[in-house]
Design an enzyme around this catalytic site. Structure first.
Site, PDB file in Angstrom:
ATOM      1  N   ASP A  22       0.799  -1.392   0.023  1.00  0.00           N
ATOM      2  CA  ASP A  22      -0.298  -0.215   0.219  1.00  0.00           C
ATOM      3  C   ASP A  22       0.988   1.707   0.233  1.00  0.00           C
ATOM      4  OD1 ASP A  22      -2.255  -0.951   0.219  1.00  0.00           O
ATOM      5  OD2 ASP A  22      -2.467  -1.706   2.164  1.00  0.00           O
TER       6      ASP A  22
ATOM      7  N   LYS B 152     -11.767  -5.198  -3.629  1.00  0.00           N
ATOM      8  CA  LYS B 152     -13.242  -4.917  -2.942  1.00  0.00           C
ATOM      9  C   LYS B 152     -14.148  -4.818  -3.788  1.00  0.00           C
ATOM     10  CE  LYS B 152     -10.128  -5.170   1.503  1.00  0.00           C
ATOM     11  NZ  LYS B 152      -9.604  -4.759   1.642  1.00  0.00           N
TER      12      LYS B 152
ATOM     13  N   SER C  78     -10.179  -6.969   9.586  1.00  0.00           N
ATOM     14  CA  SER C  78      -9.534  -7.106   9.848  1.00  0.00           C
ATOM     15  C   SER C  78      -9.469  -6.601  11.484  1.00  0.00           C
ATOM     16  CB  SER C  78      -7.978  -7.601   9.393  1.00  0.00           C
ATOM     17  OG  SER C  78      -7.853  -6.099   8.871  1.00  0.00           O
TER      18      SER C  78
ATOM     19  N   PRO D   2      -5.180 -11.205   6.308  1.00  0.00           N
ATOM     20  CA  PRO D   2      -5.101 -10.475   6.565  1.00  0.00           C
ATOM     21  C   PRO D   2      -4.748  -9.591   8.256  1.00  0.00           C
ATOM     22  CG  PRO D   2      -7.469  -9.668   5.625  1.00  0.00           C
ATOM     23  CD  PRO D   2      -6.966 -11.005   5.421  1.00  0.00           C
ATOM     24  N   GLY D   3      -3.888  -8.845   8.821  1.00  0.00           N
ATOM     25  CA  GLY D   3      -3.997  -8.007  10.226  1.00  0.00           C
ATOM     26  C   GLY D   3      -2.751  -8.589  10.268  1.00  0.00           C
TER      27      GLY D   3
ATOM     28  N   ALA E  35       1.148  -4.910  11.816  1.00  0.00           N
ATOM     29  CA  ALA E  35       1.075  -3.479  12.056  1.00  0.00           C
ATOM     30  C   ALA E  35      -0.860  -3.371  13.315  1.00  0.00           C
ATOM     31  CB  ALA E  35       1.126  -2.357  11.201  1.00  0.00           C
TER      32      ALA E  35
ATOM     33  N   GLY F  68       1.661  -6.096   5.215  1.00  0.00           N
ATOM     34  CA  GLY F  68       1.682  -5.001   5.086  1.00  0.00           C
ATOM     35  C   GLY F  68       2.766  -3.970   5.456  1.00  0.00           C
TER      36      GLY F  68
END
Length: 213
Positions: A12, A62, A114, A166-167, A170, A189
């Site tokens: 990202d 998405k 998430s 994900p998740g 961070a 990410g």
């Protein structure tokens, strides 16, 4: 998409130079790159083609629209070299099926977000979204590494479909917890691309994953 390191990088960033710098540093430790609207809006859709020349690309758009619009979005992504796309399940079976048909099955359906807010609206319906993904012929689902118990529950619904999770990093999720709960791949990410040494960060996560299998 190979299942070697079981890590997908969520890239990202918002510049081509940053994107390619990170990809070159981590390409030996991740199995795919997930790109989202920030990078596409900043650099243009041909970034999909550029990125896919290095690694498999998942377009995390998405997608959540009527069937025809979904079909058009997926066709544009796949024509530029995307290996898979991500869509939402809340638009219903016809919209999800439009994505699946246009991507020839290479679709991951979001079941449960998430972040903390994901508990508010997606989580209560996550089981239904997972069942929809299976009946529509999707490749797999997106399930939160921040709540490993949900990965366990959703795995019982989808059987041998793939789970990308994900998740990690961070947002507080642990790679090893997600893998042990049944995720096929973790999505990471900022813990990678914001690290002083993205390659080293990716390698450390790959080592954690291997130890948890």
């Amino acid at each position: 998409m190979q299942k070697k390191n079981r890590i997908i990088l969520a890239l990202d960033v918002t510049s081509s130079a940053d994107a390619m710098r990170v990809v070159e540093a981590v390409k030996g430790y991740v199995d795919a790159i997930k790109i989202n609207w920030p990078l596409i809006l900043a650099t243009g859709p041909d970034m999909i083609r550029e990125m896919s020349s290095v690694k498999d690309v998942i377009c995390d758009f998405k997608i959540a629209d009527i069937p025809n619009t979904n079909k058009l979005i997926v066709e544009q992504a796949m024509s530029r070299g995307a290996s898979a796309v991500i869509c939402h399940g809340f638009t219903g079976d016809d919209s999800v099926k439009a994505c699946v048909d246009a991507a020839k099955g290479q679709v991951f359906v979001v079941t449960e977000m998430s972040h903390p807010g994901g508990k508010q609206f997606t989580a209560p319906l996550a089981d239904k979204f997972a069942a929809l993904a299976k009946s529509a012929g999707a490749r797999g689902i997106v399930a939160p590494a921040t709540r490993p118990e949900r990965i366990v529950a959703l795995r019982k619904i989808i059987g041998d479909l793939e789970i990308i999770s994900p998740g990690v990093g961070a947002q507080g999720g642990k790679a090893s917890d997600a893998i042990r709960a049944g995720a096929d791949y973790i999505i990471v990410g900022r813990a990678i691309y914001d690290a002083p040494d993205p390659g080293g960060a990716a390698k450390a996560l790959a080592d954690e994953v291997k130890e948890s299998i």
